[in-house]
Motif scaffolding. Structure first.
Motif, short mmCIF file in Angstrom:
data_model
loop_
_atom_site.label_atom_id
_atom_site.label_comp_id
_atom_site.label_asym_id
_atom_site.label_seq_id
_atom_site.Cartn_x
_atom_site.Cartn_y
_atom_site.Cartn_z
N TRP A 1 0.85 -1.20 0.00
CA TRP A 1 0.00 0.00 0.00
C TRP A 1 0.89 1.25 0.00
O TRP A 1 0.68 2.18 -0.78
N ASP B 1 -3.57 10.69 4.00
CA ASP B 1 -3.59 9.28 4.43
C ASP B 1 -3.97 9.15 5.91
O ASP B 1 -5.02 8.57 6.22
N PHE C 1 -10.94 5.20 8.32
CA PHE C 1 -10.46 3.91 8.81
C PHE C 1 -11.48 3.23 9.73
O PHE C 1 -11.56 2.00 9.78
N PRO D 1 -4.81 4.46 11.45
CA PRO D 1 -5.46 3.26 10.91
C PRO D 1 -5.57 2.13 11.93
O PRO D 1 -6.58 1.42 11.97
N PHE E 1 2.21 -3.48 10.40
CA PHE E 1 1.84 -3.33 8.99
C PHE E 1 2.81 -4.04 8.04
O PHE E 1 2.75 -3.83 6.83
N ASP F 1 -6.77 -3.12 2.66
CA ASP F 1 -5.96 -2.40 1.68
C ASP F 1 -6.43 -2.67 0.26
O ASP F 1 -6.59 -1.76 -0.52
C1 GZL Z 1 -3.78 3.31 5.42
C2 GZL Z 1 -2.28 3.33 5.55
C3 GZL Z 1 -1.80 2.03 6.09
C4 GZL Z 1 -2.10 0.85 5.17
C5 GZL Z 1 -0.90 0.01 5.40
O1 GZL Z 1 -4.23 4.49 4.83
O2 GZL Z 1 -1.88 4.37 6.43
O3 GZL Z 1 -0.38 2.10 6.23
O4 GZL Z 1 -3.29 0.19 5.47
C6 GZL Z 1 0.19 1.06 5.40
O5 GZL Z 1 -0.66 -0.97 4.43
O6 GZL Z 1 1.36 0.57 5.91
#
Ligand code: GZL
Length: 319
Positions: free
Chosen positions: A41, A115, A134, A170, A198, A253
């Motif tokens: 991602w 993000d 999220f 998240p 992650f 994701d």
């Molecule tokens: C989500 C992002 C997260 C993803 C992971 O927007 O911040 O961080 O879900 C990434 O895969 O590492």
């Protein structure tokens, strides 16, 4: 207008012209602090930001923080010293940003979040936040499991959870949304929950520990991202179990690796979290620098992809 005044006006205009022309022609400069390169991602998100900056003619100063907040703070301070036009960043964790964001405000450099969100004392420290919801992603994961559990009413399901980075938006929100929904069925119980950061490697390591515990049968894995789910799939297979069958796996994701795992029958559903935020971010940055009004919160539209649709959808995936 007298000749003298006209002459002075034309001279003034001539002197200003290069300045005006320079300002108009100078490309916008964005300082971007990225979390790291921890997952498929994240790599797709970085590619989207870089491509969109090129496309928009925006000069991008890009810094990879390797998942460390202190590196993001350093990068933001560097951007301030370089007098960039705008700072954008994906905060690795929610807290600890007030001081450096106040420094950006003092330098009159606007900040945009992309993000992930931050927890700050004064929300005016950033102009806008563009990213996924999220909590809703966690709810979607919970709803999918509720519907699956309803096919076998009364059955108890022991769930293990691989959380994302401790303290990250998240991780906090995906846990919150999932728990909010599954509490409707008390037979669904999260028996273990731990961060897999992650990453595939850590996801595998933590799943191995979950499997070794053996005191309770594991029926479901809820992973906060596909990379940790893919790592866990390896651990499940090495333990002699069938991922996607002996243990139902839900992740988030929607990266290509997840679709390939679903095609192999090893993953049951992935909840989309769109990393392709680059074009919207560049458009937002231009408006912010131009002093145009922008929304404080911009979300992205995302779907749910169960294994049944993986074959049809994989060719359409852009990340
Ligand atoms: C989500 C992002 C997260 C993803 C992971 O927007 O911040 O961080 O879900 C990434 O895969 O590492």
């Amino acid at each position: 207008m007298t000749t003298t005044l006209l002459r002075r006006t034309l001279l003034g205009a001539a002197l200003l012209a290069p300045l005006v022309a320079t300002a108009a022609d100078k490309p916008l400069v964005m300082g971007f602090s990225q979390v790291g390169a921890e997952s498929e991602w994240r790599s797709a998100n970085t590619a989207s930001v870089k491509a969109a900056a090129r496309q928009a003619g925006i000069t991008l100063k890009f810094a990879d923080a390797q998942q460390k907040q202190e590196n993001q703070v350093k990068a933001i301070r560097t951007f301030i010293a370089q007098k960039v036009d705008v700072i954008a960043f994906s905060p690795v964790v929610e807290s600890g940003w007030d001081t450096v964001l106040k420094e950006a405000r003092a330098a009159r450099i606007p900040v945009v979040l992309t993000d992930r969100a931050v927890n700050v004392s004064d929300p005016s420290l950033y102009v806008s936040f563009i990213g996924s919801d999220f909590v809703e992603e966690g709810r979607k994961a919970g709803r999918w499991l509720l519907e699956r559990a309803a096919k076998n009413p009364g059955a108890s399901l022991n769930i293990v959870e691989l959380q994302g980075t401790v303290g990250s938006a998240p991780a906090i929100d995906r846990k919150k949304g999932f728990e909010e929904v599954i509490k409707a069925n008390p037979k669904l119980q999260v028996i273990r929950s731990q961060s897999g950061e992650f990453t595939r490697a850590k996801g595998k390591e933590v799943m191995e520990a979950f499997l070794k515990a053996k005191d309770k049968k594991i029926d479901v894995l809820y992973a906060h991202n596909d990379d940790m789910a893919i790592g866990a799939i390896q651990a499940i297979e090495e333990a002699g179990l069938k991922p996607g069958k002996d243990i139902t796996i839900i992740s988030i994701d929607g990266v290509k690796g997840a679709f390939q795992a679903m095609l192999a029958g090893k993953l049951n559903v992935t909840i989309e979290c769109n990393p392709l935020l680059g074009p919207q971010l560049m458009e937002l940055a231009r408006k912010v620098v131009a002093g145009q009004p922008v929304e404080k919160r911009i979300t992205v539209i995302e779907g749910v992809f169960p294994a049944e649709v993986a074959a049809k959808e994989l060719p359409n995936r852009k990340y």
